[in-house]
Scaffold this active site. Structure first.
Site, PDB file in Angstrom:
ATOM      1  N   ASP A   1       0.887  -1.169   0.000  1.00 37.95           N
ATOM      2  CA  ASP A   1       0.000   0.000   0.000  1.00 37.95           C
ATOM      3  C   ASP A   1       0.917   1.208   0.000  1.00 37.95           C
ATOM      4  OD1 ASP A   1      -1.664   2.115   0.508  1.00 37.95           O
ATOM      5  OD2 ASP A   1      -2.217   1.487   2.536  1.00 37.95           O
TER       6      ASP A   1
ATOM      7  N   LYS B   1       2.451  11.432  -3.058  1.00 39.95           N
ATOM      8  CA  LYS B   1       1.506  10.717  -3.914  1.00 39.95           C
ATOM      9  C   LYS B   1       0.565  11.665  -4.672  1.00 39.95           C
ATOM     10  CE  LYS B   1      -1.905   7.017  -3.472  1.00 39.95           C
ATOM     11  NZ  LYS B   1      -2.422   6.043  -2.496  1.00 39.95           N
TER      12      LYS B   1
ATOM     13  N   GLU C   1      -7.222   0.513  -4.733  1.00 39.94           N
ATOM     14  CA  GLU C   1      -7.268   0.468  -3.269  1.00 39.94           C
ATOM     15  C   GLU C   1      -8.601  -0.042  -2.715  1.00 39.94           C
ATOM     16  OE1 GLU C   1      -6.011   4.421  -2.252  1.00 39.94           O
ATOM     17  OE2 GLU C   1      -3.981   4.024  -2.926  1.00 39.94           O
TER      18      GLU C   1
ATOM     19  N   ASP D   1     -12.959   5.693   2.167  1.00 41.76           N
ATOM     20  CA  ASP D   1     -11.534   5.765   2.539  1.00 41.76           C
ATOM     21  C   ASP D   1     -11.158   7.206   2.886  1.00 41.76           C
ATOM     22  OD1 ASP D   1      -8.799   5.744   2.735  1.00 41.76           O
ATOM     23  OD2 ASP D   1      -8.437   4.714   0.832  1.00 41.76           O
TER      24      ASP D   1
END
Ligand code: AMP
Length: 585
Positions: free
Chosen positions: A9, A71, A150, A173
């Protein structure tokens, strides 16, 4: 032995790496026992690099040398300011440093070189961002065997791939810097993303900022006048208090000597904090509503709700999401480990290390229906994963037949009588010439093991439905063993009987047809051809009397072949005659 594949991850705030070991997925901890590594990289003045907690610890003093949330910049054109924040590196290079650290950690834990990885990305990442992630992996020395969404990883970690076809999962999320809500649907055994909505500028960091600003205000300061390094200290304390309030109703926010002289301390209640963050929670909910409407679904059409990301631990977040979806969330996994765990499970499935762990509910015995001649016609073979569905089209065997009886059977034997009868449905239909009626029979076992038999007269569209509770799946182990044992024991005689019955049915159809054909077409045949057909016909009759399956089958085959040319000729003749009739009209 297949190569080990790790699951990674690569998160905005945190990252983690895992591997399937002895059939179990597990995340690998660093030498301090921590499984979660901050996605932070410190670049020292002489080219030194530190990653994770070590990098983060340098932030209060050397904030500008520590890169976080890289990211957000992956696979994008960067503004001048963004480029500068990376200190001359590219987003891929910084991500590669994080991935290299994870590699080092995993190799050290497992004591062997590792090369293959599954890496997760948000569902909303476009191709450019996915490719950038892949290249970052390659720069770090990984062969990236799959880029995994994800939310799919999260659903896998909760075992939701077992929910069955068409099941829908909402994955909420809320991480450190980003939020997204994805709706997945199981199609042909894999999750498809139906819709995803989010906000790449919304996450736990915003909540830290809200709390820090409140406290700075209460300390009598202007947020804008607080220097960069001091601001980081307020933020760090805010994050600590925020996390504490997920466990407790009250926590003290303390900033000793915040300006070198004065100190600040204030008790913060969970209720207060919940109120302050309400606007941010509401923004996540409107994304949820948009994702639902994109997927053309109502909130009550979701079969499972999963919360991931560290910020989903905040009680007010959880209750707000649960009330929107009208269902409680599954909380059995760590919200900040679920994605890494799911990536690890996917990696294990690809490498073959997880094969035996997946326990599926299966039909213990075959299910089928009785067909002509008392044969068992299997529609759903034993060991089929449920839920499942299978059907076939049947026709009437008798001229002017008015109804058809469908006997639903369970078992492994070739003849209907040796299997267990689960139920009977009688389907009336319009009397039709032999072979004209069309009856569709479908067996459907749902996830609870309930068998539904649907019989439809295709011509009229009239359905008959028979529901058989659980018996299709709830069978004692001993009776399954006995049934399977019997089928093995009788395999030879059962098969012989099936062959004989099938050949006999064929013979009964063929003999009158041959009779008729000879009457019609004798004049086109040579004496030799007639002889061949007569001989074959006699052999069939003989084999029927002798009840010898294989010779009957062979004789039927010979008769069929011998009359092929004649049958074709008769059909041709009939067509020519029809054409002539039309032309003479
Ligand atoms: P993630 O990006 O999923 O690792 O989530 C990181 C975010 O979750 C950070 O903003 C953390 O402050 C936040 N977080 C972690 N644990 C908690 C907690 N117990 N309560 C509230 N927020 C938390």
């Amino acid at each position: 032995m297949n190569d080990i594949i790790v699951g990674i991850d690569l998160g905005t705030t945190n990252s983690a790496i895992g591997v399937v070991d002895s059939g179990f997925p597990m995340l690998l901890a660093d030498d301090g026992g921590k499984r979660i590594m901050p996605s932070a990289v410190w670049y020292g003045p002489s080219g030194e690099i530190e990653v994770g907690h070590k990098a983060l610890r340098r932030r209060p003093i050397e904030g500008s040398r520590v890169i976080t949330s890289v990211k957000r910049l992956m696979g994008r054109e960067l503004s001048v300011e963004e480029s500068e924040s990376l200190g001359g590196k590219t987003a891929e290079q910084v991500s590669a440093d994080i991935l290299r650290e994870l590699k080092r950690r995993a190799e050290w834990r497992l004591g062997k070189a590792l090369t293959k990885a599954v890496i997760t990305v948000p569902a909303y990442f476009h191709d450019g961002q996915r490719n950038a992630t892949k290249r970052a992996g390659e720069l770090a020395g990984w062969e990236v065997v799959r880029i995994l969404n994800e939310p799919t990883a999260a659903a896998l970690s909760y075992g939701l791939d077992q929910l069955g076809e068409r099941s829908r999962v909402a994955v909420y999320d809320l991480g450190g810097g980003t939020f997204d809500l994805s709706i997945l649907e199981m199609q042909d055994g894999v999750f498809q993303v139906l819709s995803t909505h989010g906000d790449t500028q919304l996450g736990g960091d915003d909540l830290d900022r809200v709390l820090a600003e409140k406290m700075i205000g209460l300390a009598g300061l202007e947020a804008a006048s607080v220097g960069h390094d001091a601001w980081i200290r307020w933020r760090v304390e805010a994050e600590r208090v925020k996390c504490a309030l997920s466990e407790r109703a009250l926590e003290t926010f303390a900033m000793p000597f915040f300006d070198g002289v004065n100190s600040f301390s204030r008790e913060v209640t969970r209720v207060e904090f919940s109120e302050w963050i309400q606007p941010w929670v509401a923004r996540t909910l409107s994304c949820c509503r948009r994702a639902l409407s994109d997927a053309r679904l109502e909130s009550n059409e979701i079969d499972a709700l999963v919360l991931v990301g560290g910020s989903s631990r905040i009680p007010v977040v959880r209750t707000a999401v649960e009330s929107l979806f009208g269902r409680v969330a599954d909380l059995s996994q760590h919200p900040d480990e679920a994605i890494a765990l799911g990536a690890t499970i996917q990696a294990g499935v690809i490498s073959g290390a997880m094969k035996h762990l997946v326990l599926l509910d299966v039909t213990p015995l075959s299910l089928g229906i009785e067909t002509l001649g008392g044969l068992m016609n299997v529609l759903i073979p034993r060991n089929t994963t449920i839920p499942c569905k299978a059907g076939e089209l049947f026709t009437n065997a008798v001229h002017e037949q008015k109804a058809m009886r469908v006997r639903v059977l369970q078992g492994e034997r070739e003849m209907a009588r040796d299997n267990w009868e689960l139920g009977i449905v009688d389907i009336p239909f319009k009397p039709a010439a032999k072979g004209q009626a069309r009856i569709g029979v479908q067996l459907h076992i749902d996830e609870n093991g309930i068998l539904e038999v649907l019989a439809r007269d295709v011509k009229t569209g009239i359905d008959q439905i028979l529901t058989i509770r659980s018996s299709a799946v709830d069978v004692s182990d001993e009776s399954v063993e006995k049934m399977v044992g019997d089928s093995v024991e009788h395999a030879f005689s059962d098969m012989a009987e099936r062959i004989f019955t099938e050949a006999k049915l064929k013979a009964e159809e063929l003999l009158p047809a041959v009779e008729q054909a000879l009457e019609l077409g004798r004049q086109w045949l040579s004496a030799k051809e007639i002889k061949t057909i007569e001989t074959a016909r006699a052999e069939v009759c003989q084999a029927l009397l002798e009840k010898e399956p294989n010779s009957l089958k062979a004789a039927v085959q010979r008769l069929d072949t011998a009359t092929e040319a004649l049958a074709a000729k008769i059909v041709q003749q009939a067509m020519d005659e029809a054409l002539d009739r039309q032309l003479s009209l």
